[in-house]
Scaffold this active site. Structure first.
Site, PDB file in Angstrom:
ATOM      1  N   GLU A   1      19.029 -66.649  -9.584  1.00 12.12           N
ATOM      2  CA  GLU A   1      18.788 -66.274  -8.408  1.00 12.12           C
ATOM      3  C   GLU A   1      17.231 -66.592  -7.973  1.00 12.12           C
ATOM      4  O   GLU A   1      16.529 -65.917  -7.247  1.00 12.12           O
ATOM      5  CB  GLU A   1      18.568 -64.441  -8.410  1.00 12.12           C
ATOM      6  CG  GLU A   1      19.969 -63.959  -8.713  1.00 12.12           C
ATOM      7  CD  GLU A   1      20.208 -62.763  -7.852  1.00 12.12           C
ATOM      8  OE1 GLU A   1      19.335 -61.933  -7.322  1.00 12.12           O
ATOM      9  OE2 GLU A   1      21.534 -62.148  -8.141  1.00 12.12           O
TER      10      GLU A   1
ATOM     11  N   HIS B   1      19.548 -61.891  -4.468  1.00  8.40           N
ATOM     12  CA  HIS B   1      18.882 -63.303  -3.809  1.00  8.40           C
ATOM     13  C   HIS B   1      20.040 -64.194  -3.722  1.00  8.40           C
ATOM     14  O   HIS B   1      20.704 -64.428  -4.576  1.00  8.40           O
ATOM     15  CB  HIS B   1      17.922 -63.629  -4.368  1.00  8.40           C
ATOM     16  CG  HIS B   1      16.796 -62.717  -4.643  1.00  8.40           C
ATOM     17  ND1 HIS B   1      16.640 -61.644  -5.407  1.00  8.40           N
ATOM     18  CD2 HIS B   1      15.457 -62.294  -3.888  1.00  8.40           C
ATOM     19  CE1 HIS B   1      15.515 -60.847  -5.626  1.00  8.40           C
ATOM     20  NE2 HIS B   1      14.883 -61.649  -4.592  1.00  8.40           N
TER      21      HIS B   1
ATOM     22  N   LYS C   1      17.385 -53.679  -2.375  1.00  7.08           N
ATOM     23  CA  LYS C   1      16.705 -54.981  -1.891  1.00  7.08           C
ATOM     24  C   LYS C   1      17.504 -56.290  -1.711  1.00  7.08           C
ATOM     25  O   LYS C   1      18.137 -56.445  -2.950  1.00  7.08           O
ATOM     26  CB  LYS C   1      15.558 -55.531  -2.938  1.00  7.08           C
ATOM     27  CG  LYS C   1      14.781 -56.968  -2.264  1.00  7.08           C
ATOM     28  CD  LYS C   1      13.677 -57.311  -3.469  1.00  7.08           C
ATOM     29  CE  LYS C   1      13.220 -58.602  -2.920  1.00  7.08           C
ATOM     30  NZ  LYS C   1      12.441 -59.323  -3.990  1.00  7.08           N
TER      31      LYS C   1
END
Length: 254
Positions: A86, A143, A170
């Protein structure tokens, strides 16, 4: 949106909070960066442990954490080991990830830990539960440096983080066109409106996604990342410029 407190900092109210990353490779570099970050408008500091050369050495990790806490004083500290899958600096085995985060939580020096959603399902849940036993805030993360998933997929990933038990959810994605940024912003708004009351941290990376780093107060992202000496991801604005923009938006919305 509910609020989450990290060492006195409250996420989920007011303007998005500014997080500045530290990415030094040695203890000395890390502490020098920390001294400079203290002079910048950081609401919270992220230590990117994947950059640290001794991150898997328990005793040295604890020593650096103690020294970092001494430099930062009462500034909230988020520990993050970003896996190479990531966008991080090095690979990590699931057992290393668990042991490392246990050391961080047991040290008492970090206030929050980042836990990657897709690293390993059992390990991610184990780290989340362990961090909570130590009284730490958990930021679950994902991510995508290649693309922006469709809105429904972004929401699906955020829901998985919520179900994992994280306190803050997130996701960061890479846009290829302007509509990708709208996809991320639409997912943020819909997630908060329909599926969770937990604070979200969402961003579209790179120059194209810059607007997503400053419009959190409108769409519901509670924290944004600004660069100190170095950026830890594409598109991060210098923290001092970021603060001015966020304050101006907040004053206009008040």
């Amino acid at each position: 949106m509910n609020t989450v407190a990290i060492r006195g900092l409250v996420l989920g109210e007011g303007r998005p909070k500014i997080c500045i990353p530290i990415i030094g490779k040695t203890k000395e570099e890390i502490l020098e960066e920390a001294k400079k970050v203290r002079k910048l408008p950081a609401d919270i500091v992220e230590w990117r442990g994947d950059w640290y050369e001794d991150v898997f050495h328990g005793e040295r990790l604890r020593e650096t954490l103690r020294a970092l806490r001494e430099v930062l004083g009462e500034k909230p500290l988020l520990f993050t080991f970003r896996s190479i899958q990531e966008g991080g600096e090095r690979p990590v085995r699931p057992d290393q990830y668990l042991d490392m985060n246990r050391e961080v939580c047991a040290s008492g020096c970090a206030d929050a830990v980042d836990v990657e959603l897709f690293l390993d399902a059992k390990i991610s849940k184990a780290v989340t539960d362990m961090a909570h036993r130590f009284g730490k805030v958990v930021i679950a993360s994902n991510h995508d440096f290649i693309k922006t998933p469709e809105k429904d997929e972004i929401i699906r990933r955020l829901i998985l983080m919520d179900e994992m038990g994280a306190d803050i959810l997130k996701i960061a994605v890479m846009p290829k066109q302007a509509s990708d940024v709208l996809e991320l912003l639409g997912a943020t708004e819909e997630m908060l409106r329909l599926y969770t009351e937990k604070p979200l941290v969402t961003m579209s990376m790179g120059p194209l996604g810059l607007v997503s780093r400053i419009c959190g107060e409108t769409f519901g992202s509670a924290m944004t990342f600004g660069a100190g000496e170095k950026a830890s991801a594409p598109g991060q604005m210098p923290a001092e410029k970021l603060e001015k923009v966020l304050e101006a938006i907040h004053e206009h919305m008040a």
